[in-house]
Design a protein around this motif. Sequence first.
Motif, PDB file in Angstrom:
ATOM      1  N   ILE A 100      -3.169 -13.823   4.397  1.00  0.00           N
ATOM      2  CA  ILE A 100      -3.329 -13.428   4.039  1.00  0.00           C
ATOM      3  C   ILE A 100      -3.864 -11.716   4.179  1.00  0.00           C
ATOM      4  CG2 ILE A 100      -5.764 -13.300   1.975  1.00  0.00           C
ATOM      5  CD1 ILE A 100      -4.351 -15.785   2.423  1.00  0.00           C
ATOM      6  N   MET A 101      -2.715 -10.939   3.186  1.00  0.00           N
ATOM      7  CA  MET A 101      -2.968  -9.799   3.633  1.00  0.00           C
ATOM      8  C   MET A 101      -4.171  -8.783   1.687  1.00  0.00           C
ATOM      9  SD  MET A 101       0.407  -9.093   4.568  1.00  0.00           S
ATOM     10  CE  MET A 101       1.523  -9.979   6.085  1.00  0.00           C
ATOM     11  N   CYS A 102      -5.198  -8.357   2.654  1.00  0.00           N
ATOM     12  CA  CYS A 102      -6.235  -7.694   1.229  1.00  0.00           C
ATOM     13  C   CYS A 102      -6.859  -6.040   1.598  1.00  0.00           C
ATOM     14  CB  CYS A 102      -7.065  -7.871   1.238  1.00  0.00           C
ATOM     15  SG  CYS A 102      -7.939  -9.791   1.466  1.00  0.00           S
ATOM     16  N   SER A 103      -4.735  -5.852   2.204  1.00  0.00           N
ATOM     17  CA  SER A 103      -5.185  -4.078   2.000  1.00  0.00           C
ATOM     18  C   SER A 103      -3.929  -3.556   2.783  1.00  0.00           C
ATOM     19  CB  SER A 103      -6.592  -3.405   3.060  1.00  0.00           C
ATOM     20  OG  SER A 103      -5.894  -3.527   5.066  1.00  0.00           O
ATOM     21  N   ASP A 104      -3.076  -2.294   2.628  1.00  0.00           N
ATOM     22  CA  ASP A 104      -2.378  -1.778   3.035  1.00  0.00           C
ATOM     23  C   ASP A 104      -2.211  -2.232   4.824  1.00  0.00           C
ATOM     24  OD1 ASP A 104      -1.349  -0.874   0.570  1.00  0.00           O
ATOM     25  OD2 ASP A 104      -1.807   0.921   0.055  1.00  0.00           O
ATOM     26  N   ARG A 105      -3.622  -1.631   5.542  1.00  0.00           N
ATOM     27  CA  ARG A 105      -3.093  -1.524   6.632  1.00  0.00           C
ATOM     28  C   ARG A 105      -2.802  -3.276   7.289  1.00  0.00           C
ATOM     29  NH1 ARG A 105      -7.993   1.902   8.996  1.00  0.00           N
ATOM     30  NH2 ARG A 105      -9.106   1.062   7.872  1.00  0.00           N
ATOM     31  N   ALA A 106      -3.915  -4.450   6.269  1.00  0.00           N
ATOM     32  CA  ALA A 106      -3.560  -5.019   6.449  1.00  0.00           C
ATOM     33  C   ALA A 106      -1.721  -6.159   6.862  1.00  0.00           C
ATOM     34  CB  ALA A 106      -4.741  -6.548   5.873  1.00  0.00           C
ATOM     35  N   ILE A 107      -1.635  -5.359   5.546  1.00  0.00           N
ATOM     36  CA  ILE A 107       0.442  -5.389   4.962  1.00  0.00           C
ATOM     37  C   ILE A 107       0.572  -4.976   6.274  1.00  0.00           C
ATOM     38  CG2 ILE A 107       2.735  -4.985   4.169  1.00  0.00           C
ATOM     39  CD1 ILE A 107       0.580  -4.765   1.582  1.00  0.00           C
ATOM     40  N   ASP A 108       0.288  -3.803   7.434  1.00  0.00           N
ATOM     41  CA  ASP A 108       1.225  -2.918   8.497  1.00  0.00           C
ATOM     42  C   ASP A 108       1.197  -3.873   9.433  1.00  0.00           C
ATOM     43  OD1 ASP A 108       2.264  -0.861   6.701  1.00  0.00           O
ATOM     44  OD2 ASP A 108       0.292   0.284   7.121  1.00  0.00           O
ATOM     45  N   ARG A 109      -0.774  -4.331   9.321  1.00  0.00           N
ATOM     46  CA  ARG A 109      -0.525  -5.114  10.947  1.00  0.00           C
ATOM     47  C   ARG A 109       0.077  -6.554  11.090  1.00  0.00           C
ATOM     48  NH1 ARG A 109      -5.953  -3.462  13.295  1.00  0.00           N
ATOM     49  NH2 ARG A 109      -5.289  -5.246  14.928  1.00  0.00           N
ATOM     50  N   CYS A 110      -0.501  -7.202  10.046  1.00  0.00           N
ATOM     51  CA  CYS A 110       0.074  -8.254  10.643  1.00  0.00           C
ATOM     52  C   CYS A 110       1.563  -9.362  10.017  1.00  0.00           C
ATOM     53  CB  CYS A 110      -0.825  -9.468   9.231  1.00  0.00           C
ATOM     54  SG  CYS A 110      -2.751  -9.410   9.984  1.00  0.00           S
ATOM     55  N   CYS A 131      -3.941  -3.061  -2.678  1.00  0.00           N
ATOM     56  CA  CYS A 131      -2.486  -3.155  -2.142  1.00  0.00           C
ATOM     57  C   CYS A 131      -1.758  -1.897  -2.467  1.00  0.00           C
ATOM     58  CB  CYS A 131      -2.193  -3.347  -1.594  1.00  0.00           C
ATOM     59  SG  CYS A 131      -2.634  -5.024  -0.673  1.00  0.00           S
ATOM     60  N   THR A 132      -1.183  -0.731  -2.330  1.00  0.00           N
ATOM     61  CA  THR A 132      -0.400  -0.041  -3.159  1.00  0.00           C
ATOM     62  C   THR A 132       0.687  -0.247  -2.956  1.00  0.00           C
ATOM     63  OG1 THR A 132      -0.735   1.623  -1.395  1.00  0.00           O
ATOM     64  CG2 THR A 132      -2.254   1.778  -2.604  1.00  0.00           C
ATOM     65  N   LYS A 133       1.304  -1.276  -1.745  1.00  0.00           N
ATOM     66  CA  LYS A 133       2.517  -1.240  -1.577  1.00  0.00           C
ATOM     67  C   LYS A 133       2.493  -2.658  -1.367  1.00  0.00           C
ATOM     68  CE  LYS A 133       2.015  -0.447   3.497  1.00  0.00           C
ATOM     69  NZ  LYS A 133       2.047   0.076   4.737  1.00  0.00           N
ATOM     70  N   LYS A 134       4.040  -3.853  -1.419  1.00  0.00           N
ATOM     71  CA  LYS A 134       4.316  -4.957  -1.559  1.00  0.00           C
ATOM     72  C   LYS A 134       4.579  -5.412   0.137  1.00  0.00           C
ATOM     73  CE  LYS A 134       5.689  -7.011  -5.486  1.00  0.00           C
ATOM     74  NZ  LYS A 134       7.338  -7.126  -6.372  1.00  0.00           N
ATOM     75  N   PRO A 135       3.873  -6.264   0.938  1.00  0.00           N
ATOM     76  CA  PRO A 135       4.649  -6.517   2.332  1.00  0.00           C
ATOM     77  C   PRO A 135       5.993  -6.953   1.794  1.00  0.00           C
ATOM     78  CG  PRO A 135       2.756  -8.159   1.483  1.00  0.00           C
ATOM     79  CD  PRO A 135       3.193  -6.914   0.578  1.00  0.00           C
ATOM     80  N   THR A 136       7.151  -6.333   2.738  1.00  0.00           N
ATOM     81  CA  THR A 136       7.973  -6.586   3.107  1.00  0.00           C
ATOM     82  C   THR A 136       8.661  -7.565   4.125  1.00  0.00           C
ATOM     83  OG1 THR A 136       8.267  -4.556   4.278  1.00  0.00           O
ATOM     84  CG2 THR A 136       8.691  -4.512   2.099  1.00  0.00           C
ATOM     85  N   CYS A 137       7.924  -7.842   4.656  1.00  0.00           N
ATOM     86  CA  CYS A 137       8.454  -9.077   5.325  1.00  0.00           C
ATOM     87  C   CYS A 137       8.667 -10.667   5.241  1.00  0.00           C
ATOM     88  CB  CYS A 137       6.814  -9.227   6.593  1.00  0.00           C
ATOM     89  SG  CYS A 137       5.609 -10.175   4.858  1.00  0.00           S
ATOM     90  N   LYS A 138       9.737 -11.405   5.522  1.00  0.00           N
ATOM     91  CA  LYS A 138      10.241 -12.304   5.758  1.00  0.00           C
ATOM     92  C   LYS A 138       9.481 -13.472   5.443  1.00  0.00           C
ATOM     93  CE  LYS A 138      14.901 -12.057   7.921  1.00  0.00           C
ATOM     94  NZ  LYS A 138      15.530 -12.717   8.869  1.00  0.00           N
ATOM     95  N   CYS A 139       9.887 -14.254   4.064  1.00  0.00           N
ATOM     96  CA  CYS A 139       8.550 -15.484   3.813  1.00  0.00           C
ATOM     97  C   CYS A 139       9.211 -15.983   2.939  1.00  0.00           C
ATOM     98  CB  CYS A 139       7.362 -14.300   3.229  1.00  0.00           C
ATOM     99  SG  CYS A 139       7.233 -13.705   1.466  1.00  0.00           S
ATOM    100  N   LYS A 140       9.042 -17.742   2.819  1.00  0.00           N
ATOM    101  CA  LYS A 140       8.961 -18.803   1.687  1.00  0.00           C
ATOM    102  C   LYS A 140       8.361 -18.296   0.913  1.00  0.00           C
ATOM    103  CE  LYS A 140       6.879 -22.271   2.070  1.00  0.00           C
ATOM    104  NZ  LYS A 140       5.684 -23.955   2.554  1.00  0.00           N
ATOM    105  N   GLU A 141       7.355 -17.466   0.467  1.00  0.00           N
ATOM    106  CA  GLU A 141       7.115 -17.553  -1.001  1.00  0.00           C
ATOM    107  C   GLU A 141       5.658 -15.822  -0.702  1.00  0.00           C
ATOM    108  OE1 GLU A 141       4.906 -19.785  -4.851  1.00  0.00           O
ATOM    109  OE2 GLU A 141       5.007 -20.599  -2.615  1.00  0.00           O
ATOM    110  N   LEU A 142       5.926 -14.898  -1.898  1.00  0.00           N
ATOM    111  CA  LEU A 142       5.429 -13.510  -1.467  1.00  0.00           C
ATOM    112  C   LEU A 142       4.126 -14.084  -2.970  1.00  0.00           C
ATOM    113  CD1 LEU A 142       4.801 -10.930  -0.910  1.00  0.00           C
ATOM    114  CD2 LEU A 142       6.264  -9.625  -2.104  1.00  0.00           C
ATOM    115  N   ILE A 143       2.967 -13.478  -3.035  1.00  0.00           N
ATOM    116  CA  ILE A 143       2.346 -14.244  -4.425  1.00  0.00           C
ATOM    117  C   ILE A 143       1.295 -12.477  -4.308  1.00  0.00           C
ATOM    118  CG2 ILE A 143       0.439 -15.700  -5.244  1.00  0.00           C
ATOM    119  CD1 ILE A 143       1.746 -17.838  -3.583  1.00  0.00           C
ATOM    120  N   GLY A 144       1.446 -12.100  -4.805  1.00  0.00           N
ATOM    121  CA  GLY A 144       0.590 -10.904  -5.247  1.00  0.00           C
ATOM    122  C   GLY A 144      -0.255 -11.025  -6.350  1.00  0.00           C
ATOM    123  N   LEU A 145      -1.570 -11.364  -6.422  1.00  0.00           N
ATOM    124  CA  LEU A 145      -2.878 -11.177  -6.531  1.00  0.00           C
ATOM    125  C   LEU A 145      -3.561 -10.453  -7.045  1.00  0.00           C
ATOM    126  CD1 LEU A 145      -4.588 -14.910  -4.799  1.00  0.00           C
ATOM    127  CD2 LEU A 145      -3.049 -14.535  -6.776  1.00  0.00           C
TER     128      LEU A 145
END
Length: 187
Positions: A72-82, A99-113
């Motif tokens: 679960i990523m609740c901020s841009d810096r959380a995306i960067d760190r996790c 978040c001003t950006k989407k996570p770009t990591c590999k994953c089974k499912e990406l959900i933006g809420l």
Amino acid sequence: MARTKMVLAGEGGQGVQSVAKILVEAGYEAGKEVLYIPNFGVEQRGGVSIAFCQIADERIGEPRFSKGDIIIMCSDRAIDRCSEYADENSIVVYDSSVCTKKPTCKCKELIGLPANRIANDELSTRVFNIMILGALIEATHVLKIDDVKNAMEIALGKKFAARPELRELNYKALEKGMQLIADKASV
């Protein structure tokens, strides 16, 4: 052995650690093995706060893990760190209204809420983190809602007693977070 590895991350003050505590309390009360490792910098507010949680049916043999089942990523810096904790088997949930950006990591499912926006518009900013908790339990099915509500009573019971309307507000936020995942909201 069924074991769910979770990473919750956000800015200090977003309530990530509070959610983690409720989550592991719910697991414990449900008779599961639980593990919670908080990680935050010196700053209590304004720094990235990360909670590593595990809930299992049997003894948890290793407290650390390199890849999470849900992140679960609740901020841009959380995306960067996790992002490093995600792989092709992970579910990644991020707050698309913060978040001003989407996570770009590999994953089974990406959900933006748009959890923060919905909390502000429909409920209260104060229950944003409980909405995230609802999303997490719906995405993983690791716990039953009644177990989570019981843990919320343990954690927030004094506040609920002083202001009974907070119980209903928090329960609505929990159910809203669950509904968002059920509907696979993505913005």
